[in-house]
Design a protein around this motif. Structure first.
Motif, PDB file in Angstrom:
ATOM      1  N   THR A   1     -18.823 -23.175   2.319  1.00  0.00           N
ATOM      2  CA  THR A   1     -19.099 -21.981   3.137  1.00  0.00           C
ATOM      3  C   THR A   1     -18.671 -20.739   2.345  1.00  0.00           C
ATOM      4  O   THR A   1     -18.467 -20.802   1.148  1.00  0.00           O
ATOM      5  N   GLY A   2     -18.543 -19.631   3.038  1.00  0.00           N
ATOM      6  CA  GLY A   2     -18.214 -18.368   2.366  1.00  0.00           C
ATOM      7  C   GLY A   2     -19.482 -17.566   2.147  1.00  0.00           C
ATOM      8  O   GLY A   2     -20.593 -18.048   2.409  1.00  0.00           O
ATOM      9  N   SER A   3     -19.329 -16.347   1.659  1.00  0.00           N
ATOM     10  CA  SER A   3     -20.514 -15.497   1.471  1.00  0.00           C
ATOM     11  C   SER A   3     -21.345 -15.980   0.279  1.00  0.00           C
ATOM     12  O   SER A   3     -22.564 -15.782   0.241  1.00  0.00           O
ATOM     13  N   THR A   4     -20.710 -16.629  -0.678  1.00  0.00           N
ATOM     14  CA  THR A   4     -21.407 -16.966  -1.926  1.00  0.00           C
ATOM     15  C   THR A   4     -22.612 -17.897  -1.739  1.00  0.00           C
ATOM     16  O   THR A   4     -23.665 -17.632  -2.312  1.00  0.00           O
TER      17      THR A   4
ATOM     18  N   ASP B   1     -14.650 -28.092   4.303  1.00  0.00           N
ATOM     19  CA  ASP B   1     -13.442 -27.669   5.011  1.00  0.00           C
ATOM     20  C   ASP B   1     -13.772 -27.026   6.354  1.00  0.00           C
ATOM     21  O   ASP B   1     -14.939 -26.752   6.663  1.00  0.00           O
TER      22      ASP B   1
ATOM     23  N   TYR C   1     -16.817 -22.861  10.632  1.00  0.00           N
ATOM     24  CA  TYR C   1     -17.778 -23.237   9.597  1.00  0.00           C
ATOM     25  C   TYR C   1     -18.922 -24.038  10.200  1.00  0.00           C
ATOM     26  O   TYR C   1     -20.012 -24.098   9.634  1.00  0.00           O
TER      27      TYR C   1
ATOM     28  N   LYS D   1     -14.887 -11.865  -8.838  1.00  0.00           N
ATOM     29  CA  LYS D   1     -14.631 -13.255  -9.242  1.00  0.00           C
ATOM     30  C   LYS D   1     -14.503 -13.403 -10.763  1.00  0.00           C
ATOM     31  O   LYS D   1     -14.222 -14.495 -11.261  1.00  0.00           O
TER      32      LYS D   1
HETATM   33  C1  GLP Z   1     -13.249 -19.617   1.797  1.00  0.00           C
HETATM   34  C2  GLP Z   1     -13.802 -21.030   1.722  1.00  0.00           C
HETATM   35  C3  GLP Z   1     -14.102 -21.443   0.305  1.00  0.00           C
HETATM   36  C4  GLP Z   1     -14.895 -20.338  -0.390  1.00  0.00           C
HETATM   37  C5  GLP Z   1     -14.064 -19.094  -0.459  1.00  0.00           C
HETATM   38  C6  GLP Z   1     -14.750 -17.926  -1.162  1.00  0.00           C
HETATM   39  O1  GLP Z   1     -11.874 -19.561   1.724  1.00  0.00           O
HETATM   40  N1  GLP Z   1     -12.943 -22.016   2.322  1.00  0.00           N
HETATM   41  O2  GLP Z   1     -14.801 -22.675   0.307  1.00  0.00           O
HETATM   42  O3  GLP Z   1     -15.274 -20.759  -1.669  1.00  0.00           O
HETATM   43  O4  GLP Z   1     -13.750 -18.691   0.860  1.00  0.00           O
HETATM   44  O5  GLP Z   1     -15.523 -17.177  -0.281  1.00  0.00           O
HETATM   45  P1  GLP Z   1     -16.645 -16.167  -0.713  1.00  0.00           P
HETATM   46  O6  GLP Z   1     -17.790 -16.993  -1.161  1.00  0.00           O
HETATM   47  O7  GLP Z   1     -16.956 -15.410   0.543  1.00  0.00           O
HETATM   48  O8  GLP Z   1     -16.081 -15.320  -1.797  1.00  0.00           O
END
Ligand code: GLP
Length: 251
Positions: free
Chosen positions: A44-47, A74, A87, A211
């Protein structure tokens, strides 16, 4: 022997997402033609949002996900499925509502499990992964602190799915979505580094300048629990799909 993950640099996040979606699409259709299932580990996450949009587009163009089984990395502990930040919601909104995966093939850790049942629940999650045949391809993002899934700095390499405490950086990064740091759950269920390393292939997505530093560290020889993404140096087949901004600090 440790080896650095491969990396591919793309002009934009869209281009990187399309490349990984194409790889996943090929895997899904090849397996379908062999009458076999494919097991995907999802993040999950924005990526990964663009990746999921692209997979949904491939489905509209005819790719079936009927033979796909998924396991998410997760989930926040203490959030029921219907919480807007769960999620479970994210995955349905971004992907599962737009493809033909059978609902019974979807596995997302349940954030509503009571404490006394958690140990058995986590063991059951691992067992379900094994019974499905193991993860063929695990999609990962990366936290600014180097976490993968919710394997935070200090994570041991040999843990399967387990309950973990969130790190301050992670809580800070999630604060806005939860309307303040105080509302962010303090614990999560996460696949462990062991679970992730057992996947047959790992694809890590990282975009944007925020990142760049952690990507540089993950792709510098040297494994440390302080940067859990460095454990990918123990994996024989992992690739980072980067946009130009996330790659600015690579030599
Ligand atoms: C959360 C998730 C991760 C994810 C990370 C980065 O903590 N549990 O799996 O990789 O955020 O998020 P984003 O992709 O928004 O930078």
């Amino acid at each position: 022997m440790p080896q650095l993950p491969a990396h591919r640099i793309f002009p934009t996040p869209d281009a990187a997402s399309e490349a990984l979606a194409a790889e996943i699409g090929d895997l899904v259709s090849t397996r379908a033609s062999e009458g076999r299932t494919v097991v995907l580990g999802l993040a999950t996450g924005s990526t990964p949002i663009r990746l999921y949009a692209e997979l949904a587009r491939l489905h509209r163009e005819g790719l079936s996900f009927a033979n796909v089984i998924t396991f998410n990395l997760d989930e926040y502990l203490g959030l029921e499925r219907d919480h807007p930040e769960s999620y479970w919601q994210f995955m349905h909104l971004r992907l599962f509502d737009h493809i033909d995966i059978p609902p019974g093939n979807i596995h997302i850790p349940d954030g509503g499990i009571p404490d006394e049942e958690l140990e058995g629940y986590c063991a059951g999650y691992e067992k379900a992964i094994s019974e499905a045949g193991g993860i063929d391809l695990q999609v990962l993002g990366i936290g600014r602190n180097g976490h993968i899934g919710f394997n935070e700095p200090g994570a041991a390499p040999d843990l399967p799915t387990h309950v973990t405490e969130l790190n301050e950086v992670t809580i800070g990064d999630a604060a806005e979505a939860f309307g303040g740091g105080a509302n962010v759950p303090r614990r999560a269920i996460t696949m462990g580094v062991k679970t992730i390393l057992e996947a047959r292939r790992v694809a890590l997505l990282a975009f944007g300048e925020s990142k760049a530093e952690i990507v540089r560290r993950a792709l510098t020889p040297g494994i440390t629990p302080q940067v859990p993404a460095t454990y990918l140096q123990l994996h024989p087949d992992s690739t980072c799909f980067l946009d130009q901004d996330a790659a600015t600090q690579l030599g």
